[in-house]
Design a protein around this motif. Structure first.
Motif, mmCIF file in Angstrom:
data_model
loop_
_atom_site.group_PDB
_atom_site.id
_atom_site.type_symbol
_atom_site.label_atom_id
_atom_site.label_comp_id
_atom_site.label_asym_id
_atom_site.label_seq_id
_atom_site.Cartn_x
_atom_site.Cartn_y
_atom_site.Cartn_z
ATOM 1 N N TRP A 25 36.881 24.204 40.984
ATOM 2 C CA TRP A 25 37.321 25.012 39.747
ATOM 3 C C TRP A 25 38.716 24.497 39.312
ATOM 4 O O TRP A 25 39.427 23.728 40.007
ATOM 5 C CB TRP A 25 37.338 26.488 40.164
ATOM 6 C CG TRP A 25 38.269 26.702 41.044
ATOM 7 C CD1 TRP A 25 38.051 26.869 42.481
ATOM 8 C CD2 TRP A 25 39.359 27.414 40.969
ATOM 9 N NE1 TRP A 25 39.226 27.072 43.215
ATOM 10 C CE2 TRP A 25 39.900 27.734 42.385
ATOM 11 C CE3 TRP A 25 40.089 28.233 39.958
ATOM 12 C CZ2 TRP A 25 41.048 28.521 42.481
ATOM 13 C CZ3 TRP A 25 41.389 28.729 40.074
ATOM 14 C CH2 TRP A 25 41.722 28.807 41.373
ATOM 15 N N ARG A 26 39.020 24.834 38.062
ATOM 16 C CA ARG A 26 40.204 24.420 37.437
ATOM 17 C C ARG A 26 41.328 25.234 38.002
ATOM 18 O O ARG A 26 41.405 26.279 37.435
ATOM 19 C CB ARG A 26 40.194 24.655 35.787
ATOM 20 C CG ARG A 26 39.170 23.410 35.171
ATOM 21 C CD ARG A 26 39.263 23.597 33.737
ATOM 22 N NE ARG A 26 38.727 24.775 33.520
ATOM 23 C CZ ARG A 26 38.094 24.921 32.071
ATOM 24 N NH1 ARG A 26 37.909 24.144 31.027
ATOM 25 N NH2 ARG A 26 37.552 26.168 31.829
ATOM 26 N N ARG A 27 42.222 24.503 38.683
ATOM 27 C CA ARG A 27 43.233 25.473 39.132
ATOM 28 C C ARG A 27 44.441 25.535 38.579
ATOM 29 O O ARG A 27 44.547 24.389 37.651
ATOM 30 C CB ARG A 27 43.773 25.235 40.773
ATOM 31 C CG ARG A 27 42.533 25.083 41.664
ATOM 32 C CD ARG A 27 42.945 24.411 42.911
ATOM 33 N NE ARG A 27 41.715 24.673 43.935
ATOM 34 C CZ ARG A 27 40.428 23.838 43.969
ATOM 35 N NH1 ARG A 27 40.251 22.953 42.971
ATOM 36 N NH2 ARG A 27 39.732 24.238 44.607
ATOM 37 N N LYS B 156 33.892 28.919 35.762
ATOM 38 C CA LYS B 156 34.670 29.953 36.545
ATOM 39 C C LYS B 156 34.089 30.436 37.831
ATOM 40 O O LYS B 156 32.846 30.753 37.955
ATOM 41 C CB LYS B 156 35.383 31.163 35.680
ATOM 42 C CG LYS B 156 36.300 30.633 34.605
ATOM 43 C CD LYS B 156 36.581 31.967 33.699
ATOM 44 C CE LYS B 156 37.648 31.698 32.683
ATOM 45 N NZ LYS B 156 39.113 31.961 33.492
ATOM 46 N N VAL B 157 35.052 31.178 38.990
ATOM 47 C CA VAL B 157 34.185 31.785 39.747
ATOM 48 C C VAL B 157 34.813 33.252 39.893
ATOM 49 O O VAL B 157 35.944 33.443 39.309
ATOM 50 C CB VAL B 157 34.600 31.148 41.202
ATOM 51 C CG1 VAL B 157 33.630 29.781 41.543
ATOM 52 C CG2 VAL B 157 36.184 30.727 41.404
ATOM 53 N N PRO B 158 33.977 34.227 40.187
ATOM 54 C CA PRO B 158 32.807 34.239 40.866
ATOM 55 C C PRO B 158 31.572 34.118 39.537
ATOM 56 O O PRO B 158 31.717 34.315 38.578
ATOM 57 C CB PRO B 158 32.429 35.305 41.481
ATOM 58 C CG PRO B 158 33.559 36.406 40.690
ATOM 59 C CD PRO B 158 34.461 35.700 40.297
ATOM 60 N N PHE C 225 27.663 36.627 35.596
ATOM 61 C CA PHE C 225 28.920 36.267 35.813
ATOM 62 C C PHE C 225 29.786 37.227 35.178
ATOM 63 O O PHE C 225 29.568 38.199 34.589
ATOM 64 C CB PHE C 225 29.149 34.741 34.994
ATOM 65 C CG PHE C 225 28.696 34.897 33.536
ATOM 66 C CD1 PHE C 225 27.530 34.453 33.185
ATOM 67 C CD2 PHE C 225 29.838 35.117 32.430
ATOM 68 C CE1 PHE C 225 27.120 34.492 31.723
ATOM 69 C CE2 PHE C 225 29.335 35.176 31.030
ATOM 70 C CZ PHE C 225 27.981 34.807 30.826
ATOM 71 N N GLU C 226 31.264 37.141 35.438
ATOM 72 C CA GLU C 226 32.293 38.161 35.176
ATOM 73 C C GLU C 226 32.082 39.160 36.129
ATOM 74 O O GLU C 226 31.044 39.939 36.599
ATOM 75 C CB GLU C 226 32.011 39.001 33.897
ATOM 76 C CG GLU C 226 32.601 38.199 32.474
ATOM 77 C CD GLU C 226 34.277 37.720 32.749
ATOM 78 O OE1 GLU C 226 34.979 38.715 33.024
ATOM 79 O OE2 GLU C 226 34.554 36.699 32.542
ATOM 80 N N SER C 227 33.224 39.175 37.095
ATOM 81 C CA SER C 227 33.269 40.253 38.483
ATOM 82 C C SER C 227 32.778 41.575 38.107
ATOM 83 O O SER C 227 31.890 41.928 38.871
ATOM 84 C CB SER C 227 34.751 40.146 38.926
ATOM 85 O OG SER C 227 35.168 38.780 38.843
ATOM 86 N N SER C 228 33.311 42.129 36.943
ATOM 87 C CA SER C 228 32.733 43.584 36.770
ATOM 88 C C SER C 228 31.191 43.697 36.619
ATOM 89 O O SER C 228 30.700 44.574 37.134
ATOM 90 C CB SER C 228 33.614 44.340 35.655
ATOM 91 O OG SER C 228 34.884 44.213 36.080
HETATM 92 N N1 LIG Z 1 37.202 37.496 34.090
HETATM 93 C C1 LIG Z 1 36.635 36.599 35.002
HETATM 94 C C2 LIG Z 1 37.994 35.746 35.398
HETATM 95 C C3 LIG Z 1 37.413 34.812 36.366
HETATM 96 C C4 LIG Z 1 38.424 33.662 36.646
HETATM 97 O O1 LIG Z 1 39.134 33.249 35.676
HETATM 98 N N2 LIG Z 1 38.235 33.104 38.162
HETATM 99 C C5 LIG Z 1 39.213 31.803 38.117
HETATM 100 C C6 LIG Z 1 39.498 31.747 39.804
HETATM 101 S S1 LIG Z 1 40.216 33.219 40.385
HETATM 102 C C7 LIG Z 1 38.684 30.655 37.721
HETATM 103 O O2 LIG Z 1 37.576 30.249 38.151
HETATM 104 N N3 LIG Z 1 39.505 29.874 36.998
HETATM 105 C C8 LIG Z 1 38.888 28.469 36.429
HETATM 106 C C9 LIG Z 1 39.133 28.182 35.048
HETATM 107 O O3 LIG Z 1 39.653 29.233 34.321
HETATM 108 O O4 LIG Z 1 38.362 27.689 34.496
HETATM 109 C C10 LIG Z 1 36.146 37.550 36.223
HETATM 110 O O5 LIG Z 1 36.592 38.844 36.454
HETATM 111 O O6 LIG Z 1 35.274 37.164 36.729
#
Ligand SMILES: N[C@@H](CCC(=O)N[C@@H](CS)C(=O)NCC(=O)O)C(=O)O
Length: 195
Positions: free
Chosen positions: A33-35, A52-54, A64-67
């Motif tokens: 993933w893009r850190r 993105k994860v998860p 997708f989207e945690s919630s």
């Molecule tokens: N709104 C998303 C946010 C997910 C998110 O931003 N995850 C981060 C890791 S904690 C990620 O994958 N970032 C990579 C990117 O933004 O491309 C959720 O709640 O699932």
């Protein structure tokens, strides 16, 4: 079989915690993933539209989207009830607080961390100090977000709050400290942490 598209030390940890609380079988699929430090890249093996994860795959369905993942899992898998179903008491509060994490709490606190000015009325979230006041007031009179019962909200919103408190993005108050101690004193949390 449930597959969780995951990377260590990310928001995907909340879903591991939830799956452990539910006690259902799942596979972890680690992806790149893009850190924030500029390393990493979107992983074509991750079905999330932004990489993105998860993200979660189950029976050919991608969530997708945690919630959204939390609602999907707690509605569908009732091994241990981790959230009220439609028509049950506190369902409204359940959905509201689940939406509050990505819609209000995270943008408010992350904006403040990066010194992004809050524009009242224009931004969909509230000022960070107001968010802190709301969370403290809510948790001052109950053990968990929904009252006496631990639910997925305490993982998704409570776990995020705990992380932000540890990262000094939220002020540590006696109320929040006691709440964080309560929600993390659980076998599933320790398993998620690798213990
Ligand atoms: N709104 C998303 C946010 C997910 C998110 O931003 N995850 C981060 C890791 S904690 C990620 O994958 N970032 C990579 C990117 O933004 O491309 C959720 O709640 O699932």
């Amino acid at each position: 079989m449930i597959t969780l598209h995951h990377s260590p030390n990310t928001r995907a940890a909340s879903i591991v915690w939830l799956l452990e609380e539910l006690g259902i079988p799942y596979e972890i699929h680690d992806v790149d993933w893009r850190r924030p430090d500029g390393t990493g890249a979107r992983d074509p093996a991750n079905p999330h539209p932004h990489g993105k994860v998860p993200a979660l795959s189950d029976d050919g369905e991608t969530v997708f989207e945690s919630s959204a993942i939390a609602i999907y899992l707690t509605d569908r898998y009732r091994t241990v009830p981790m959230g009220p179903l439609p028509g049950q008491a506190t369902r409204g509060a359940y959905l509201s607080w689940l939406a509050y994490r990505p819609g209000v709490m995270e943008p408010a606190l992350i904006s403040r961390r990066f010194e992004i000015k809050h524009v009242p009325g224009a931004m969909g979230w509230a000022p960070a100090d107001e968010v802190e006041a709301v969370l403290n007031a809510h948790l001052a009179t109950r053990d968990y977000f929904l009252g006496d019962t631990f639910s997925a909200v305490d993982i998704m919103l409570g776990g995020g709050l705990n992380f932000m408190m540890m990262s000094k993005m939220v002020a540590e108050t006696p109320v929040l400290k006691a709440y964080a101690a309560r929600i993390t004193d659980r076998a599933a949390f320790r398993k998620m942490m690798g213990g």
